[in-house]
Design a protein around this motif. Structure first.
Motif, PDB file in Angstrom:
ATOM      1  N   ASP A   1      38.884 -24.921  26.869  1.00  0.00           N
ATOM      2  CA  ASP A   1      37.595 -25.348  26.040  1.00  0.00           C
ATOM      3  C   ASP A   1      37.506 -26.305  25.109  1.00  0.00           C
ATOM      4  N   THR A   2      38.479 -26.133  24.112  1.00  0.00           N
ATOM      5  CA  THR A   2      38.472 -27.225  22.957  1.00  0.00           C
ATOM      6  C   THR A   2      38.512 -28.704  23.371  1.00  0.00           C
ATOM      7  N   ARG A   3      39.252 -28.841  24.315  1.00  0.00           N
ATOM      8  CA  ARG A   3      39.389 -30.376  24.837  1.00  0.00           C
ATOM      9  C   ARG A   3      38.380 -30.862  25.351  1.00  0.00           C
ATOM     10  N   GLU A   4      37.803 -29.961  26.141  1.00  0.00           N
ATOM     11  CA  GLU A   4      36.621 -30.340  26.911  1.00  0.00           C
ATOM     12  C   GLU A   4      35.459 -30.680  25.980  1.00  0.00           C
ATOM     13  N   THR A   5      35.390 -30.047  24.832  1.00  0.00           N
ATOM     14  CA  THR A   5      34.233 -30.143  23.878  1.00  0.00           C
ATOM     15  C   THR A   5      34.553 -31.709  23.252  1.00  0.00           C
ATOM     16  N   LEU A   6      35.890 -31.787  22.615  1.00  0.00           N
ATOM     17  CA  LEU A   6      36.516 -32.945  22.096  1.00  0.00           C
ATOM     18  C   LEU A   6      36.363 -34.315  22.868  1.00  0.00           C
ATOM     19  N   PHE A   7      36.500 -33.979  24.083  1.00  0.00           N
ATOM     20  CA  PHE A   7      36.527 -35.237  24.981  1.00  0.00           C
ATOM     21  C   PHE A   7      34.936 -35.640  25.331  1.00  0.00           C
ATOM     22  N   ARG A   8      34.219 -34.687  25.295  1.00  0.00           N
ATOM     23  CA  ARG A   8      32.943 -35.152  25.776  1.00  0.00           C
ATOM     24  C   ARG A   8      32.025 -35.534  24.244  1.00  0.00           C
ATOM     25  N   THR A   9      32.499 -35.088  23.014  1.00  0.00           N
ATOM     26  CA  THR A   9      31.528 -35.081  22.078  1.00  0.00           C
ATOM     27  C   THR A   9      32.288 -35.901  20.817  1.00  0.00           C
ATOM     28  N   HIS A  10      33.541 -36.108  20.675  1.00  0.00           N
ATOM     29  CA  HIS A  10      34.101 -36.734  19.523  1.00  0.00           C
ATOM     30  C   HIS A  10      34.231 -38.352  19.467  1.00  0.00           C
ATOM     31  N   PRO A  11      33.696 -38.907  18.620  1.00  0.00           N
ATOM     32  CA  PRO A  11      33.998 -40.478  18.672  1.00  0.00           C
ATOM     33  C   PRO A  11      35.206 -41.011  18.875  1.00  0.00           C
ATOM     34  N   GLN A  12      36.274 -40.105  18.868  1.00  0.00           N
ATOM     35  CA  GLN A  12      37.759 -40.669  18.951  1.00  0.00           C
ATOM     36  C   GLN A  12      38.217 -40.342  20.307  1.00  0.00           C
ATOM     37  N   SER A  13      37.267 -39.708  21.173  1.00  0.00           N
ATOM     38  CA  SER A  13      37.591 -39.268  22.704  1.00  0.00           C
ATOM     39  C   SER A  13      38.037 -40.414  23.470  1.00  0.00           C
ATOM     40  N   PRO A  14      39.221 -40.356  24.221  1.00  0.00           N
ATOM     41  CA  PRO A  14      39.671 -41.552  25.000  1.00  0.00           C
ATOM     42  C   PRO A  14      38.599 -41.855  26.167  1.00  0.00           C
ATOM     43  N   ILE A  15      37.748 -41.030  26.445  1.00  0.00           N
ATOM     44  CA  ILE A  15      36.611 -41.340  27.491  1.00  0.00           C
ATOM     45  C   ILE A  15      35.708 -42.543  26.874  1.00  0.00           C
ATOM     46  N   GLU A  16      35.558 -43.375  27.739  1.00  0.00           N
ATOM     47  CA  GLU A  16      34.622 -44.567  27.408  1.00  0.00           C
ATOM     48  C   GLU A  16      33.433 -43.955  27.107  1.00  0.00           C
ATOM     49  N   LEU A  17      32.523 -44.409  26.018  1.00  0.00           N
ATOM     50  CA  LEU A  17      31.348 -43.897  25.417  1.00  0.00           C
ATOM     51  C   LEU A  17      30.201 -43.955  26.557  1.00  0.00           C
ATOM     52  N   ALA A  18      30.197 -44.816  27.416  1.00  0.00           N
ATOM     53  CA  ALA A  18      29.208 -44.959  28.667  1.00  0.00           C
ATOM     54  C   ALA A  18      29.345 -43.749  29.529  1.00  0.00           C
ATOM     55  N   ASP A  19      30.671 -43.449  29.615  1.00  0.00           N
ATOM     56  CA  ASP A  19      31.091 -42.246  30.515  1.00  0.00           C
ATOM     57  C   ASP A  19      31.011 -40.885  30.169  1.00  0.00           C
ATOM     58  N   ARG A  20      30.984 -40.619  28.415  1.00  0.00           N
ATOM     59  CA  ARG A  20      30.782 -39.250  28.098  1.00  0.00           C
ATOM     60  C   ARG A  20      29.765 -38.376  28.480  1.00  0.00           C
ATOM     61  N   GLY A  21      28.536 -38.897  28.856  1.00  0.00           N
ATOM     62  CA  GLY A  21      27.520 -38.010  29.141  1.00  0.00           C
ATOM     63  C   GLY A  21      27.571 -37.343  30.541  1.00  0.00           C
ATOM     64  N   ALA A  22      28.454 -37.811  31.456  1.00  0.00           N
ATOM     65  CA  ALA A  22      28.543 -37.469  32.621  1.00  0.00           C
ATOM     66  C   ALA A  22      29.976 -36.596  32.746  1.00  0.00           C
TER      67      ALA A  22
ATOM     68  N   THR B   1      32.726 -33.956  32.248  1.00  0.00           N
ATOM     69  CA  THR B   1      32.730 -32.492  32.206  1.00  0.00           C
ATOM     70  C   THR B   1      34.023 -31.967  31.666  1.00  0.00           C
ATOM     71  N   GLY B   2      34.810 -32.734  31.215  1.00  0.00           N
ATOM     72  CA  GLY B   2      36.097 -32.305  30.478  1.00  0.00           C
ATOM     73  C   GLY B   2      37.186 -32.737  31.218  1.00  0.00           C
ATOM     74  N   PRO B   3      38.534 -32.467  30.881  1.00  0.00           N
ATOM     75  CA  PRO B   3      39.773 -32.438  31.826  1.00  0.00           C
ATOM     76  C   PRO B   3      39.890 -31.478  32.811  1.00  0.00           C
ATOM     77  N   VAL B   4      40.384 -31.631  33.844  1.00  0.00           N
ATOM     78  CA  VAL B   4      40.445 -30.650  34.901  1.00  0.00           C
ATOM     79  C   VAL B   4      41.890 -30.350  34.955  1.00  0.00           C
ATOM     80  N   THR B   5      42.107 -28.905  35.259  1.00  0.00           N
ATOM     81  CA  THR B   5      43.267 -28.414  35.088  1.00  0.00           C
ATOM     82  C   THR B   5      43.556 -27.485  36.435  1.00  0.00           C
ATOM     83  N   PHE B   6      44.963 -27.228  36.666  1.00  0.00           N
ATOM     84  CA  PHE B   6      45.222 -26.287  37.814  1.00  0.00           C
ATOM     85  C   PHE B   6      44.961 -24.939  37.102  1.00  0.00           C
TER      86      PHE B   6
END
Length: 203
Positions: free
Chosen positions: A36-57, A59-64
């Motif tokens: 849950d915490t990583r999902e929030t960080l990846f979607r919202t934090h300025p230092q997310s490794p997800i490109e800014l243009a892609d963050r809106g869509a 939904t967070g890292p997927v896991t087994f």
């Protein structure tokens, strides 16, 4: 915040997350906090490794699904001396030395894992690996279990010489998400033959 302050905040949040994981008695509950915490960080934090243009869509890292059978206590022994130097692009090079080798994974997973100490100021433990899912269900360059310089620390060697390896917390390096990053990848010595279907995976 400046870029450096943003990175400082990201590191602090990761360190706090892993402290919470180590402090939670229920392993699966700790894993849910991690997800849950990583999902929030990846979607919202300025230092997310997800490109800014892609963050809106995003939904967070997927896991087994969580698999308690892949939470293991193993013994360690001194590793055969080995020093590796890895290019990290514009950041230069990272040097690391093998300091421990697991004992007890071979029969179940077809290999053992070497733990590396990242050299330089302060240092840190680094444990990358590949398995039979790499390049198919998971990132081809491998996944990380420990990277204590970045705060990813599930706990150290216990007084009885054992080490907790919970592969449910395995995650992709940042370079799996963006070409902005150049990451140390898993060495051939850390290739497990079995498929470890736990932790982060491809969508």
């Amino acid at each position: 915040m400046t870029e450096f302050e943003q990175l400082w905040d990201w590191r602090q949040k990761i360190a706090n997350l892993y402290y919470e994981i180590r402090s939670t008695a229920d392993p699966e509950g700790a894993w849910r906090i991690w997800c849950d915490t990583r999902e929030t960080l990846f979607r919202t934090h300025p230092q997310s490794p997800i490109e800014l243009a892609d963050r809106g869509a995003f939904t967070g890292p997927v896991t087994f699904p969580y698999d308690p059978a892949l939470r293991l206590i193993v013994r360690t022994a001194p590793a055969h001396p080995e020093r590796r130097t890895v290019s990290t692009g514009a950041d230069g090079e990272v040097s690391m030395g093998a300091f421990a080798r697991t004992e007890g994974l071979q029969a179940k997973f077809g290999g053992e894992l070497t733990l590396y100490w990242i050299e330089g100021y302060g240092g840190g433990v680094f444990l990358p690996f590949t398995d039979a899912t790499s390049g198919k269900e998971t990132y081809g360059g491998g996944r990380y279990l420990f990277d204590t310089i970045k705060g990813a620390d599930l706990g150290n060697v216990r007084p009885d010489g054992t080490l907790l390896l919970d592969f449910n917390f395995s995650y992709f390096p940042s370079c799996a998400y963006s070409s902005r990053y150049v990451c140390p990848l898993s060495p051939s010595a850390n290739a497990l033959k079995s498929a470890l279907r736990a932790g982060e995976r491809h969508r």
